[in-house]
Design a protein around this motif. Structure first.
Motif, mmCIF file in Angstrom:
data_model
loop_
_atom_site.group_PDB
_atom_site.id
_atom_site.type_symbol
_atom_site.label_atom_id
_atom_site.label_comp_id
_atom_site.label_asym_id
_atom_site.label_seq_id
_atom_site.Cartn_x
_atom_site.Cartn_y
_atom_site.Cartn_z
ATOM 1 N N LYS A 9 -35.934 -48.164 107.226
ATOM 2 C CA LYS A 9 -35.534 -47.003 106.576
ATOM 3 C C LYS A 9 -36.567 -46.053 105.893
ATOM 4 O O LYS A 9 -36.497 -45.116 106.052
ATOM 5 C CB LYS A 9 -34.401 -47.148 105.658
ATOM 6 N N THR A 10 -37.738 -46.959 105.317
ATOM 7 C CA THR A 10 -38.619 -46.268 104.628
ATOM 8 C C THR A 10 -39.433 -45.527 105.847
ATOM 9 O O THR A 10 -39.919 -44.539 105.395
ATOM 10 C CB THR A 10 -39.495 -47.183 103.685
ATOM 11 N N THR A 11 -39.858 -46.397 106.788
ATOM 12 C CA THR A 11 -40.509 -45.691 107.898
ATOM 13 C C THR A 11 -40.257 -44.610 108.564
ATOM 14 O O THR A 11 -40.919 -43.786 108.613
ATOM 15 C CB THR A 11 -41.029 -46.851 108.851
ATOM 16 N N VAL A 12 -38.903 -44.747 108.802
ATOM 17 C CA VAL A 12 -38.201 -43.650 109.436
ATOM 18 C C VAL A 12 -38.048 -42.421 108.429
ATOM 19 O O VAL A 12 -38.593 -41.426 108.904
ATOM 20 C CB VAL A 12 -36.811 -43.987 109.927
ATOM 21 N N THR A 13 -37.857 -42.536 107.122
ATOM 22 C CA THR A 13 -37.914 -41.253 106.490
ATOM 23 C C THR A 13 -39.242 -40.740 106.439
ATOM 24 O O THR A 13 -39.278 -39.566 106.312
ATOM 25 C CB THR A 13 -37.214 -41.710 104.978
ATOM 26 N N SER A 14 -40.351 -41.578 106.141
ATOM 27 C CA SER A 14 -41.598 -41.210 106.189
ATOM 28 C C SER A 14 -42.076 -40.338 107.336
ATOM 29 O O SER A 14 -42.790 -39.564 107.209
ATOM 30 C CB SER A 14 -42.825 -42.282 105.921
ATOM 31 N N LEU A 15 -41.828 -40.873 108.437
ATOM 32 C CA LEU A 15 -41.932 -40.251 109.851
ATOM 33 C C LEU A 15 -41.379 -38.933 109.815
ATOM 34 O O LEU A 15 -42.022 -37.922 110.168
ATOM 35 C CB LEU A 15 -41.416 -41.139 111.132
ATOM 36 N N ILE A 16 -39.988 -38.876 109.753
ATOM 37 C CA ILE A 16 -39.487 -37.560 109.514
ATOM 38 C C ILE A 16 -40.047 -36.538 108.470
ATOM 39 O O ILE A 16 -40.235 -35.377 108.831
ATOM 40 C CB ILE A 16 -37.899 -37.846 108.978
ATOM 41 N N GLY A 17 -40.553 -37.250 107.207
ATOM 42 C CA GLY A 17 -41.199 -36.279 106.441
ATOM 43 C C GLY A 17 -42.469 -35.708 106.815
ATOM 44 O O GLY A 17 -42.804 -34.467 106.728
ATOM 45 N N ASN A 59 -41.403 -50.852 115.200
ATOM 46 C CA ASN A 59 -41.510 -49.480 115.247
ATOM 47 C C ASN A 59 -41.263 -48.379 116.250
ATOM 48 O O ASN A 59 -41.048 -47.545 116.086
ATOM 49 C CB ASN A 59 -43.266 -49.290 114.851
ATOM 50 N N GLN A 60 -41.099 -49.199 117.543
ATOM 51 C CA GLN A 60 -40.640 -48.183 118.546
ATOM 52 C C GLN A 60 -39.248 -47.704 118.308
ATOM 53 O O GLN A 60 -38.853 -46.561 118.538
ATOM 54 C CB GLN A 60 -40.563 -49.111 119.944
ATOM 55 N N GLU A 61 -38.376 -48.386 117.640
ATOM 56 C CA GLU A 61 -37.016 -48.194 117.137
ATOM 57 C C GLU A 61 -37.203 -47.040 116.057
ATOM 58 O O GLU A 61 -36.489 -46.115 116.250
ATOM 59 C CB GLU A 61 -36.103 -49.369 117.115
ATOM 60 N N ASN A 62 -37.926 -47.200 115.350
ATOM 61 C CA ASN A 62 -38.202 -46.244 114.267
ATOM 62 C C ASN A 62 -38.637 -44.884 114.602
ATOM 63 O O ASN A 62 -38.191 -43.855 113.862
ATOM 64 C CB ASN A 62 -39.384 -46.879 113.235
ATOM 65 N N VAL A 63 -39.550 -45.060 115.743
ATOM 66 C CA VAL A 63 -40.025 -43.863 116.280
ATOM 67 C C VAL A 63 -38.761 -43.044 117.035
ATOM 68 O O VAL A 63 -38.655 -41.670 116.798
ATOM 69 C CB VAL A 63 -40.966 -44.029 117.181
ATOM 70 N N LEU A 64 -38.010 -43.882 117.696
ATOM 71 C CA LEU A 64 -37.071 -43.213 118.282
ATOM 72 C C LEU A 64 -36.075 -42.555 117.428
ATOM 73 O O LEU A 64 -35.382 -41.334 117.701
ATOM 74 C CB LEU A 64 -36.293 -44.179 119.457
ATOM 75 N N ALA A 65 -35.630 -43.202 116.311
ATOM 76 C CA ALA A 65 -34.559 -42.542 115.095
ATOM 77 C C ALA A 65 -35.112 -41.395 114.753
ATOM 78 O O ALA A 65 -34.472 -40.308 114.386
ATOM 79 C CB ALA A 65 -34.347 -43.712 114.134
ATOM 80 N N SER A 66 -36.492 -41.295 114.442
ATOM 81 C CA SER A 66 -37.174 -40.160 113.832
ATOM 82 C C SER A 66 -37.230 -39.165 114.861
ATOM 83 O O SER A 66 -36.941 -37.798 114.346
ATOM 84 C CB SER A 66 -38.316 -40.700 113.231
ATOM 85 N N VAL A 67 -37.459 -39.363 116.087
ATOM 86 C CA VAL A 67 -37.574 -38.185 116.914
ATOM 87 C C VAL A 67 -35.980 -37.535 117.064
ATOM 88 O O VAL A 67 -36.027 -36.572 117.213
ATOM 89 C CB VAL A 67 -38.074 -38.897 118.375
ATOM 90 N N ALA A 68 -35.011 -38.378 117.140
ATOM 91 C CA ALA A 68 -33.640 -37.704 117.319
ATOM 92 C C ALA A 68 -33.339 -37.038 116.128
ATOM 93 O O ALA A 68 -32.841 -35.820 116.139
ATOM 94 C CB ALA A 68 -32.685 -38.959 117.419
ATOM 95 N N ALA A 69 -33.630 -37.660 115.040
ATOM 96 C CA ALA A 69 -33.381 -36.550 113.814
ATOM 97 C C ALA A 69 -34.029 -35.281 113.805
ATOM 98 O O ALA A 69 -33.439 -34.269 113.491
ATOM 99 C CB ALA A 69 -33.808 -37.437 112.380
ATOM 100 N N CYS A 70 -35.179 -35.187 114.003
ATOM 101 C CA CYS A 70 -36.087 -34.175 114.153
ATOM 102 C C CYS A 70 -35.834 -33.248 115.082
ATOM 103 O O CYS A 70 -35.764 -31.964 114.782
ATOM 104 C CB CYS A 70 -37.628 -34.418 113.911
ATOM 105 N N LYS A 71 -35.563 -33.687 116.298
ATOM 106 C CA LYS A 71 -34.929 -32.876 117.484
ATOM 107 C C LYS A 71 -33.725 -32.153 116.920
ATOM 108 O O LYS A 71 -33.544 -31.139 117.327
ATOM 109 C CB LYS A 71 -34.949 -33.717 118.721
ATOM 110 N N LEU A 72 -32.822 -32.711 116.306
ATOM 111 C CA LEU A 72 -31.478 -32.156 116.174
ATOM 112 C C LEU A 72 -31.559 -31.176 114.664
ATOM 113 O O LEU A 72 -30.797 -30.315 114.723
ATOM 114 C CB LEU A 72 -30.660 -33.237 115.371
#
Length: 450
Positions: free
Chosen positions: A122-130, A277-290
């Motif tokens: 969750k921290t990695t995903v939040t940071s990627l989104i940020g 981290n591939q899953e973290n990347v995918l989750a982040s990509v989805a959030a930002c595309k939306l």
């Protein structure tokens, strides 16, 4: 910041000072509440406590007297304080609402929210989104469990801004109206049973992240665990992410990343290491595309973002030995990701708070471990684990001692990995403190060898 009037004249008890309690108390004063702060420890030397007293807040410490409930209409609880303590049990009996400060932050925030939770990542995903927001035309504010008090950050936003909030299960147990436009659950495994009591309660807390969503909102969820949603009513649109199958969301296919069949980036161009981290990347990509982030901003992040402190963080290389700080690995799943990231011989520093779990989940992940350096309350369990797998081990006093001990056994080409598989609280206040000690002592070892 919204003009919220619900707290005017209301007596609110802030339970637990720390950073979040301090900011919460100040915000409640702005909103017109009568504020009482209570902390179980001593606040005699606390500058924050003194500052609140100067503002007219009554501050009580060294215990939680039930008398504080008299006249109290709401409790804002520090997430780390368990509900089982007497004052909270009595508050529940009296039907006094108990929230955490992220609920308060949501009530005053004018814009939209992307909220991220999960057992790991969750921290990695939040940071990627940020980071993706930073490269875009949209404005996002990091907040929550990632280290920025949400109720303070929310005061600095307007209706065009996003709150990008990392949420723990502890925080999610204390929400009422909290409704993120985009909710992300990275994964759910066994964790924090010492706090929640049962796995079912832990899962329910995590699922609170989407309980107030409507059909115009989104829930981003790990496709590998979709069966976990079967017992819950999901009103938002479910967007799955997957490294193994095509979804109507984000996925990997032929070593490429896609979102809804749109190519985003080749996997080889992503600099963040590790399969997990591939899953973290995918989750982040989805959030930002939306959220409407352009591909250029997403790609910029994925080709430059190398990770965050204490999460499989490369520290240095000395005489052919590489040192990695993965202090954030507070459970066996997180540790398994780190252990699987290397094919070289690993000198594994492990151990910490004993939460009652075993380490059998790591049975298939220690093939590269050359020696274990065991610390903390779980010493006997990890000693037995080492003997079961015929791994040499050294019992150490703490992380500093463990780093010193590795110097006797490491050689060119080896990895020294701090990935404890346990929380830090038996010896260290936070996992960050534990990781910082590792980094500091590695520096000492390197200086001695120069």
């Amino acid at each position: 910041m919204k003009n919220v009037t619900d707290y005017q004249g209301k007596q609110v008890l802030v339970l637990g000072l720390a950073k979040s309690g301090f900011e919460t108390a100040k915000l409640l004063l702005k909103l017109g509440a009568t504020v009482i702060v209570n902390d179980g420890g001593s606040l005699e030397a606390s500058e924050d406590a003194q500052a609140l007293r100067t503002l007219g807040v009554r501050v009580f410490d060294q215990g939680h007297p039930l008398e504080l409930l008299e006249g109290t209409e709401l409790i804002v609880k520090n997430p780390g304080i368990p509900y089982r303590i007497e004052i909270l049990q009595e508050a529940l009996k009296r039907n006094i609402p108990i929230i955490t400060e992220v609920e308060l932050a949501y009530q005053i925030h004018e814009g939209r929210t992307i909220a991220v939770t999960g057992t790991n990542g969750k921290t990695t995903v939040t940071s990627l989104i940020g980071d993706m927001f930073k490269h875009s035309d949209l404005k996002g504010h990091l907040s929550g469990n990632i280290g920025y008090v949400a109720s303070k950050v929310a005061q600095e936003t307007d209706e065009k801004d996003y709150m990008l909030t990392e949420l723990s299960s502890f925080q999610l147990m204390g929400i009422q109206t909290y409704r993120p436009h985009i909710a992300v659950i990275t994964n759910i495994y066994s964790a924090h049973l010492d706090y929640h009591g049962t796995q079912d309660e832990y899962v329910r807390a995590k699922m609170n992240i989407f309980r107030n969503q409507t059909a115009e909102d989104f829930l981003i969820f790990n496709s590998a665990q979709k069966e976990l949603l079967s017992d819950y009513e999901v009103n938002g649109q479910i967007i799955y992410f997957s490294t193994t199958e095509e979804t109507d969301g984000s996925y990997m296919k032929d070593e490429k990343v896609y979102f809804r069949n749109e190519f985003i980036i080749d996997v080889k161009d992503i600099v963040l290491p590790g399969k997990h981290n591939q899953e973290n990347v995918l989750a982040s990509v989805a959030a930002c595309k939306l959220a409407g982030i352009a591909n250029e901003a997403i790609i910029k992040t994925l080709t430059t973002f190398k990770g965050i402190s204490h999460r499989l963080e490369f520290v240095t290389e000395q005489q052919g030995v590489r040192y990695y700080n993965d202090s954030k690995a507070t459970n066996t799943l997180a540790a398994s990701f780190a252990l699987d990231a290397f094919k070289e011989p690993i000198h594994w520093i492990c151990g910490g708070l004993d939460r009652g779990n075993g380490f059998e989940d790591l049975d298939q992940h220690v093939q590269s471990v050359k020696r274990m350096y065991i610390v903390g309350e779980t010493t006997e369990k990890l000693k037995a684990f080492a003997e079961q797998h015929d791994i040499d081990y050294t019992i150490c006093h703490d992380v500093k001692d463990a780093v010193n001990q590795t110097a006797e056994y490491t050689e060119d080409g080896d990895i020294v990995l701090l990935s404890p598989a346990c929380a830090s609280w038996d010896q260290y206040k936070t996992f960050e403190v534990r990781g910082d000690e590792f980094i500091r002592q590695v520096g000492v070892i390197c200086q001695m060898n120069d």
